[in-house]
Write a protein that holds these residues in place. Structure first.
Motif, mmCIF file in Angstrom:
data_model
loop_
_atom_site.group_PDB
_atom_site.id
_atom_site.type_symbol
_atom_site.label_atom_id
_atom_site.label_comp_id
_atom_site.label_asym_id
_atom_site.label_seq_id
_atom_site.Cartn_x
_atom_site.Cartn_y
_atom_site.Cartn_z
ATOM 1 N N ALA A 1 0.829 -1.206 0.000
ATOM 2 C CA ALA A 1 0.000 0.000 0.000
ATOM 3 C C ALA A 1 0.863 1.254 0.000
ATOM 4 N N ALA A 2 1.921 1.255 0.810
ATOM 5 C CA ALA A 2 2.786 2.427 0.909
ATOM 6 C C ALA A 2 3.663 2.592 -0.334
ATOM 7 N N ILE B 1 0.298 8.527 0.162
ATOM 8 C CA ILE B 1 0.309 7.218 0.839
ATOM 9 C C ILE B 1 -0.913 6.948 1.718
ATOM 10 N N PRO B 2 -1.423 7.923 2.513
ATOM 11 C CA PRO B 2 -2.463 7.566 3.492
ATOM 12 C C PRO B 2 -3.752 7.075 2.850
ATOM 13 N N ARG B 3 -4.355 6.096 3.473
ATOM 14 C CA ARG B 3 -5.665 5.610 3.055
ATOM 15 C C ARG B 3 -6.661 6.011 4.134
ATOM 16 N N GLY B 4 -7.913 6.051 3.794
ATOM 17 C CA GLY B 4 -8.902 6.471 4.771
ATOM 18 C C GLY B 4 -10.262 5.912 4.498
ATOM 19 N N SER C 1 -7.335 -6.718 7.816
ATOM 20 C CA SER C 1 -6.021 -6.454 7.219
ATOM 21 C C SER C 1 -6.010 -5.111 6.498
ATOM 22 N N ILE C 2 -7.077 -4.814 5.782
ATOM 23 C CA ILE C 2 -7.172 -3.536 5.061
ATOM 24 C C ILE C 2 -7.232 -2.368 6.042
ATOM 25 N N ILE C 3 -8.013 -2.522 7.112
ATOM 26 C CA ILE C 3 -8.136 -1.459 8.120
ATOM 27 C C ILE C 3 -6.780 -1.195 8.777
ATOM 28 N N SER D 1 -4.399 0.509 6.380
ATOM 29 C CA SER D 1 -4.803 1.906 6.217
ATOM 30 C C SER D 1 -4.336 2.750 7.403
ATOM 31 N N LEU D 2 -4.490 2.210 8.610
ATOM 32 C CA LEU D 2 -4.083 2.937 9.807
ATOM 33 C C LEU D 2 -2.581 3.181 9.814
ATOM 34 N N ILE D 3 -1.801 2.157 9.490
ATOM 35 C CA ILE D 3 -0.340 2.295 9.500
ATOM 36 C C ILE D 3 0.112 3.310 8.447
ATOM 37 N N CYS D 4 -0.506 3.253 7.273
ATOM 38 C CA CYS D 4 -0.178 4.221 6.212
ATOM 39 C C CYS D 4 -0.528 5.645 6.630
#
Length: 395
Positions: free
Chosen positions: A310-311, A340-343, A366-368, A371-374
């Motif tokens: 993702a990143a 990079i950030p997802r929301g 896993s997606i959540i 997203s939080l780490i990103c």
């Protein structure tokens, strides 16, 4: 005396505002963005550790309100001519296609079915405009060409993510229609054009007329209330057309930022006072949303791989096209990091996949988590690496 229940509105709101204060203290202590401190404390007081706050409808509503007000305020610092540029479309397209493909391949590698893999890839496509915009605002970087590039690309990114979602649903259901794909592109573009023109040529004139009215002399806050109402109307209209309500609020801010008021309170300054508490609640809610108890050992490797993909897919997918289109090395890296950030869009796509029975709870969690780490990663990259590297941010 009757004890105050933990689920009461008063307790939840008081605690979140106290956490917001704590978030600023933590951020100052570790020399990071307030966003990082608020998300970390939200994680601690949420279901993962203390369980004092859960993601109730009340918390969700406050967070949603905070995101809308935040993007409305940020919109005042931009102009359409700086955002609507063809290079941003190219960068946004590359930043959508690469995460979709790599997310799909990663899910396939971990044994997820083809349908679920498509949704996992689709969930990685959309950038969260709120996270990066707030980080740039904290660093005083909104009035820069880099900010224009990131925000302009993020708006394109949001539209293309909707197209990806539409195509993914059609592929999974076995009914991919060219007309539906074209409609997915036309509908949000139509909204942005109409919303911008309405703001510039209709809403602006209404605000000026209200400002010169007798009621504005008597009640200086009258025009501010009308402007705030416009933000939520635009957010509602954006949601109706299938794009993020935050994009709608942002367009509202951009549309009316040239209005000069003589008798009324500033719409921007008034909104900024609301921005402070409600934006903090939005970031706290991101930590509250996550329940680490649902993260099992079995899915940890997939979370790690998904986060890395993702990143890197956004970073590489946006920074390389930005460099090829004429940006210098530093600015292209900032654009890549800012995307990079997802929301909310990642969570919406994941929820659709979960509700359709196409992906399981493990893929959703896993997606959540990714997203939080990103989301936490982005302010760190911008503040501690990229801007400090160019000596544009004080140590």
């Amino acid at each position: 005396m009757t004890p105050v229940p933990l689920e009461s509105i008063e307790f939840q709101l008081a605690l979140m505002l106290l956490i917001a204060v704590g978030g600023y203290l933590v951020a100052a202590y570790i020399h990071q963005s307030a966003v990082v401190g608020e998300i970390i404390l939200g994680l601690i007081v949420g279901p993962s550790f203390l369980g004092l706050i859960t993601y109730t409808d009340f918390v969700s509503a406050l967070a949603h309100m905070g995101a809308i007000i935040m993007l409305f305020v940020i919109g005042f610092d931009f102009h359409f001519k700086d955002l609507l540029r063809f290079p941003y479309f190219i960068i946004g397209a590359c930043g959508v296609i690469l995460p979709w493909i790599l997310g799909f391949l990663a899910a396939e590698l971990f044994g997820y079915p083809v349908e679920g893999s498509f949704f996992i890839g689709a969930a990685l496509t959309a950038t969260s405009i709120a996270i990066t915009a707030n980080a740039l605002k904290e660093m005083g970087k909104l009035h820069t060409n880099i900010a224009n590039a990131i925000i302009g690309t993020a708006v394109i990114d949001d539209i293309l993510a909707l197209v990806v979602l539409s195509v993914t649903i059609d592929i999974v259901s076995g009914s991919a229609e060219t007309f539906d794909i074209i409609l997915s592109i036309i509908r949000p573009v139509f909204f942005i054009v109409i919303a911008a023109l309405t703001g510039l040529y209709v809403v602006d004139k209404i605000i000026v007329k209200l400002d010169s009215s007798e009621i504005a002399f008597k009640f200086p806050e009258f025009v501010f209330l009308f402007g705030l109402c416009i933000a939520f109307i635009y957010a509602l209209a954006a949601d109706f057309f299938g794009i993020s309500p935050m994009i709608g609020a942002f367009i509202a801010g951009v549309s009316i930022n040239k209005v000069s008021l003589r008798n009324s309170l500033s719409i921007k300054k008034g909104s900024e006072y609301l921005y402070i508490p409600f934006a903090s609640i939005f970031f706290i809610s991101l930590g509250v949303l996550v329940d680490l108890h649902e993260v099992t050992k079995a899915i940890v490797p997939f979370i790690i791989v998904l986060t890395i993909i993702a990143a890197l897919s956004k970073f590489i997918g946006c920074s390389i096209p930005a460099k090829l289109l004429g940006m210098d090395r530093h600015d292209s890296l900032v654009v890549g990091a800012g995307m990079i950030p997802r929301g909310e869009m990642a969570m919406i796509i994941a929820l659709i996949g979960l509700s359709m029975g196409i992906m399981g709870q493990d893929a959703f969690i896993s997606i959540i988590m990714a997203s939080l780490i990103c989301t936490i990663m982005t302010p760190l990259l911008l503040k501690d690496w990229l801007f400090r590297e160019k000596h544009e941010y004080p140590k």
